[in-house]
Design a protein around this motif. Sequence first.
Motif, PDB file in Angstrom:
ATOM      1  N   TYR A  68       0.718  -1.457  -0.098  1.00  0.00           N
ATOM      2  CA  TYR A  68      -0.340   0.312   0.062  1.00  0.00           C
ATOM      3  C   TYR A  68       0.927   1.366   0.105  1.00  0.00           C
ATOM      4  N   GLN A 128      -4.386   4.400   3.169  1.00  0.00           N
ATOM      5  CA  GLN A 128      -5.136   3.049   2.971  1.00  0.00           C
ATOM      6  C   GLN A 128      -5.367   1.813   3.834  1.00  0.00           C
ATOM      7  N   ARG A 151      -5.141  -0.594  -7.031  1.00  0.00           N
ATOM      8  CA  ARG A 151      -6.495  -0.265  -5.267  1.00  0.00           C
ATOM      9  C   ARG A 151      -6.199   1.537  -5.839  1.00  0.00           C
TER      10      ARG A 151
END
Length: 762
Positions: A143, A148, A342
Motif C-alpha cells: 500500500y 490506506q 487500488r
Amino acid sequence: MSIHSKSVARDPFTLATKQKFLNLSLLSLSILSVWGQAHAETVSSTARSSEDVAQLETVVVTATRREESLQKVPVAVSVISGKELDKQQRNSLETLVTQVPSVNFRAGASNKDTSLFVRGIGTVTTSPGVEPSVSTVIDGVVYSRPGQATLDLLDVERIEVLRGPQGTLFGKNASAGVVNIVTKNPTSETSGYIDAYATNDGEQRIKLGASGTLIPEKLTANVSALLGNFDGNVDNLTTNQDVNGYKNYGFRTKFEYTPTDSLVLGFTADYLHKKGSAPTGIVVKNTDANYAAALSPVVASPTNRSTVENTQASTDDTNQGVALTADWTLTNHQLSSITAFRQWKNTQIGDSDQLAAPTPNFAGIADLGHVNSKQFSQEIRIKPLDHGFFDYVAGLYFSKNKNDETYQRESTWYNNASNAYVLDFGKAIYNTDSTNYAAFGEGTFHFTNRLRWIAGLRVTRDELSYDHSRVSTVPSSIGVRNAIRSSFSSDGSTSETGVSGRIGPQYDFTPNILGYFTYSRGYKGPAYNVYFNMQQNDTPVIDPETANSYELGLKSQWLNNRLRVNVALFNTDYDNYQANFRTLDPNGFPITRLVNAGSVSTYGAEIDSVYKINPNWALNFSGAYTHARIDDFKCPAADTSCPNVNGKPLPFSPDWKFNTQLDRYFTLANNKQIELSTQYAWQSKVQFSLDQNQNTIQGAYGLLNASIALADTASDWRLALNVRNITDKSYATLLSTNGSRITRQVSRDDERYFGISFRKNF
C-alpha cells in the motif's frame, strides 16, 4: 558556536560501543546455546514424563516470501493470529500498539493523518510526496499511502510484524519495518461464520463470511462482509451530539481457480467505506484567558472529552482494490505474479479553532480536503521448489502512484478597522506522480545442516514529480493571515537510484535453538513537502533516507515445545532522516517543515515468548526496550528559532513497552469450556513532537483488559464478555500544539467499557 554549526557527538553506539554491544551479544548467544545443548535432553525427557503434555502449534509465516516456520526465519517477527484478533475484537492496525511492543501508532482526526512506527521510526507528515517508513502489505500488495491501511481489518488469517529494514523483499518504503497482513484463503469445504459485538457505550459490529467450492476441484471462493457503528466517546456541546465515532461497511472476496495441476489463478476484490466523526482536537491545556472564555463551558484538562466545534469535523474514506495472482509450477521452480490496482478516496472536514464561533480575539478556521489516490503495481517472483545448497527468491517490481488532492481553508476574523467580520479564503490543488522500478533477490547458502548464509539485494529506481497551485484572498504583501498564505504555485521533479539489502550468518545450535546475525541496508526514496500552505522554502527536494542496521537474534523452543522464547538485539543508524519539524517563519507564524533532519539512531532489545503451561493454562509475554534518539539535527536553513534537540528522544517512541496475557481454560461437560483471559499493556512516557515541547509528552500508563467466555467446541460457538480499560485510565494517542493551547486525540479505549461478543462457525 551556534546550534546550526555545532556538531554534537553521537552518544549511543560509537565504534567502541558497537564493539562492546557485539561482544556482549555473541557472549550471551554462546552461553544460551551451550546451556541449551547441555539441558535439551533433560528438559525434553522431563516434559515427556508429564501425564498431559500440551505443545505449542507451529506458526507459519511468509516473512521471506515463502512459507516457513516462525522459528526458522532469521528475522525479528511478531505474529498475531486472526483468531486471536477476533476473540479480542481488535479490528484495526491501531490495536497493534498493545499487542506488539515495538510498534507505535500516530493517531489523527483523519486516516490521512495516521501512520505506524516500528522501533521508534515512522513518518510524521500528510504530504503525498513522502513515503511511509513502515510498509503495509496485504496479500502481497504494497500500500503506497499509510492512510490506506489504517481502516478496518477483515477476514485476517494472521498479521506479521517484521521489525527493522526490510527493503530487500518488501520494497523501498520499508526502511523501518513491514506489517504483512495475510487474509484467509477459500476452503474446499463449505463453511461460514457470524460474529456480532455490542458494547454498553453504543458500539455495534457484525461480520459475516462464507467459503466453499463453486466448481469441484477447480474453483473455490470466499466472501466476508462487515457493518459497524459507534456514536463516539466525545461530547460536542454545540451540536449536542456524540462524536469521535464511526459508521463503516465493506466486503472482501477471494476466488481461487486451478485449471491444471501446475497453475493456480487467484482474484481478490475488497471495498471498505468509513465515515468518521473524530474532532480536529480536544483541548487539554490552555494558557490564554480570552480563549478559555471563548471555549466555555468546556474546561481544558488532561481528561477532557468535550468540544464546542461548530464545524462538525468528519472524515469520509473509501478504500477499494482488485488483485490478480498466478502461481505457475515449472519443473523445478515456481513462478508467481501479483497484479494489483487500488484506489483510496478521503474527504476531511476540520475545525482548527475548536470554538463554537469566531470572536474578536480568535478567528474561526474551517478546512475541507479531498484526496484521490490511485496505484498500480506488478510483481513477478521466481523460487526453486527443492531445498538445495542454494535457496532463493528473485523478482521484478513496478509500481505507479498518482495522488490528486484539493484542500481549502476559510478564515472568519474580526477587522477592528471596520468593526466587522471578514472572510479569507484559500484553495490549493496539488498532485504527485511517483514511479518505482526494482529488481531484487535474496538467497540462502546451506553450507552444512546447521550453518547457513543469507544474502539479499534490491536495486530501486524512483521517479517523483509534483505540481502545486494555491489561490488566496490574502495579499502577497501580508504573506500569511490566520493560517492562510497568499497565492503560490510551483512544480518539480527528481529521480534517484537506491540500494538496499541484507547479509549474515544463521546457525542451528540445536534442533530447537537458532541464532542469526544480519546487517541490513534500508532505503526510503526522495520526497517533496507538498501541502496546502506550501511556500518557496518547501520546494527543494528532500534527499533519500538510508539506514544501516545490525540485528542479533535467537529463536528457541524449550520444555518439549511448550515454551517459545525469541529474542532480538538491534542497532540502526539513519542518515538524512525525513521528519516534520515545528518552528516559526520570519513573521512569527508557526509552521511545520519537512526536512532531512540529519542523523538519528535507535537500538535496543526485544522479546517474544509464549508458555503453554499445560492444556488449561497459557502465558504470553512480549517486551521491548527502544533507545531512539536524535544524534545530529540539521536545522532548516534561515531558521533562527531552532532549538537544540540533539540527544533527545524521537517522537512516538517510548523507551519501554511490554504486553502480557494470561489465559485459563476450564473444561465442562458436553464439550463446553469456560475461557478466562487477562491482558495488560504498559509503556513509559512518550514525546509526540520532534521539537521536544514539554506539553506534548504523554506520561507512562498501563491498560488492563479482561474477558470471560463460554465456548462449545462441538457446535463451534463462543459467547464472551469483554472489559476494556478496567482501571478507567485516560490517555492521549497524540498531543499537538495550536497557539496557546494543547489538543489531544481521544482513543477508543480512553475510558472503561464493556462488550458482549458472539461468534458461530458453520
